[in-house]
Scaffold this active site. Sequence first.
Site, PDB file in Angstrom:
ATOM      1  N   ASP A  61       0.844  -1.206   0.000  1.00 46.56           N
ATOM      2  CA  ASP A  61       0.000   0.000   0.000  1.00 46.56           C
ATOM      3  C   ASP A  61       0.872   1.247   0.000  1.00 46.56           C
ATOM      4  O   ASP A  61       0.946   1.970   0.996  1.00 46.56           O
ATOM      5  CB  ASP A  61      -0.917  -0.042   1.230  1.00 46.56           C
ATOM      6  CG  ASP A  61      -2.019   1.000   1.175  1.00 46.56           C
ATOM      7  OD1 ASP A  61      -2.240   1.582   0.102  1.00 46.56           O
ATOM      8  OD2 ASP A  61      -2.663   1.225   2.218  1.00 46.56           O
ATOM      9  N   ARG A 211      -5.905  -2.536  13.380  1.00 44.79           N
ATOM     10  CA  ARG A 211      -5.806  -2.613  14.841  1.00 44.79           C
ATOM     11  C   ARG A 211      -6.811  -3.537  15.533  1.00 44.79           C
ATOM     12  O   ARG A 211      -6.441  -4.171  16.536  1.00 44.79           O
ATOM     13  CB  ARG A 211      -5.852  -1.186  15.419  1.00 44.79           C
ATOM     14  CG  ARG A 211      -4.560  -0.423  15.114  1.00 44.79           C
ATOM     15  CD  ARG A 211      -4.743   1.062  15.199  1.00 44.79           C
ATOM     16  NE  ARG A 211      -5.597   1.564  14.140  1.00 44.79           N
ATOM     17  CZ  ARG A 211      -5.951   2.840  14.001  1.00 44.79           C
ATOM     18  NH1 ARG A 211      -5.523   3.723  14.878  1.00 44.79           N
ATOM     19  NH2 ARG A 211      -6.715   3.223  13.002  1.00 44.79           N
TER      20      ARG A 211
HETATM   21  O1  C5P Z   1      -6.046  -0.133  12.057  1.00 48.00           O
HETATM   22  P1  C5P Z   1      -7.053   0.157  10.972  1.00 48.00           P
HETATM   23  O2  C5P Z   1      -8.065  -0.949  10.793  1.00 48.00           O
HETATM   24  O3  C5P Z   1      -7.682   1.522  11.107  1.00 48.00           O
HETATM   25  O4  C5P Z   1      -6.161   0.178   9.635  1.00 48.00           O
HETATM   26  C1  C5P Z   1      -6.709   0.546   8.397  1.00 48.00           C
HETATM   27  C2  C5P Z   1      -5.642   0.481   7.346  1.00 48.00           C
HETATM   28  O5  C5P Z   1      -6.186   0.930   6.106  1.00 48.00           O
HETATM   29  C3  C5P Z   1      -4.435   1.377   7.609  1.00 48.00           C
HETATM   30  O6  C5P Z   1      -3.297   0.676   7.120  1.00 48.00           O
HETATM   31  C4  C5P Z   1      -4.684   2.622   6.789  1.00 48.00           C
HETATM   32  O7  C5P Z   1      -3.501   3.222   6.330  1.00 48.00           O
HETATM   33  C5  C5P Z   1      -5.459   2.050   5.603  1.00 48.00           C
HETATM   34  N1  C5P Z   1      -6.314   2.996   4.922  1.00 48.00           N
HETATM   35  C6  C5P Z   1      -7.348   3.689   5.541  1.00 48.00           C
HETATM   36  N2  C5P Z   1      -8.112   4.571   4.822  1.00 48.00           N
HETATM   37  C7  C5P Z   1      -7.858   4.765   3.503  1.00 48.00           C
HETATM   38  C8  C5P Z   1      -6.839   4.047   2.873  1.00 48.00           C
HETATM   39  C9  C5P Z   1      -6.083   3.163   3.618  1.00 48.00           C
HETATM   40  O8  C5P Z   1      -7.588   3.504   6.717  1.00 48.00           O
HETATM   41  N3  C5P Z   1      -8.623   5.587   2.801  1.00 48.00           N
END
Ligand code: C5P
Length: 231
Positions: A61, A211
Amino acid sequence: MQARDRLIVAADLSSRDEILALADEMHGVAGVLKIGPQAFVANGPGLIREVVARNVRVFLDLKLHDIPNTVAHTVAEVSKLGVAMLTVHASGGPAMMRVAAQSGGGPPRSVLILGVTVLTSLDDDELRRVGFARDSLSTAVSLAKLAQESGLRGVVASPLEIRAIREACGDALTIIAPGVRPAGSDQGDQRRTMTPRDAIAAGADYIVVGRPITEKKNRRDAAVRIIEEFA
Ligand code: C5P
């Protein structure tokens, strides 16, 4: 696709050992491990090769956003690593997305290039300050359409935008949704969330969960429970 293939676990960690341990724990449970800039900068491409060598599908990503020539060469390098998915910003424009789609290699090792529509951390006011005239929903839909017209086979979007993108772009487009939270779990810094079940019901092909899995003591159990919720 089996239910577990739809779960992408975000390995937002710096330590190589911790990431490899997470990859091992998720093996046979979650379909894909998402590795972002934090882990990539901390460990370099060697880490990606190590995870790929464990037969884990990797979603790199990096959210590339640059001139077409730079993106084309970067995507070509990424495709040599054997990753399954890579992100570019759809706002990088059609020429950039077109060369990204063309540089991802062919089967059996082609990279699925995904266009990031609107970051889930941006609200409508911030979006306007960046220069977008419309709200996040219509901006996400038009960026998804642009990504598809430019040859990309998938996009990343907030769960709240999945339904509209699915309607506008049809079933062939792969939609990946982060910002997913199992019922009753901590929101963290995510604001516009949905449960895994609702995100899949809205039309997401994959959900990204970080998380709510990585911060649990038993991460395998946490992942299994999420899959059971939407299966
Ligand atoms: O910990 P959590 O479930 O919030 O992680 C969500 C993941 O998705 C993170 O790696 C974050 O960078 C990614 N992400 C996001 N929103 C976006 C694109 C990517 O939360 N629009």
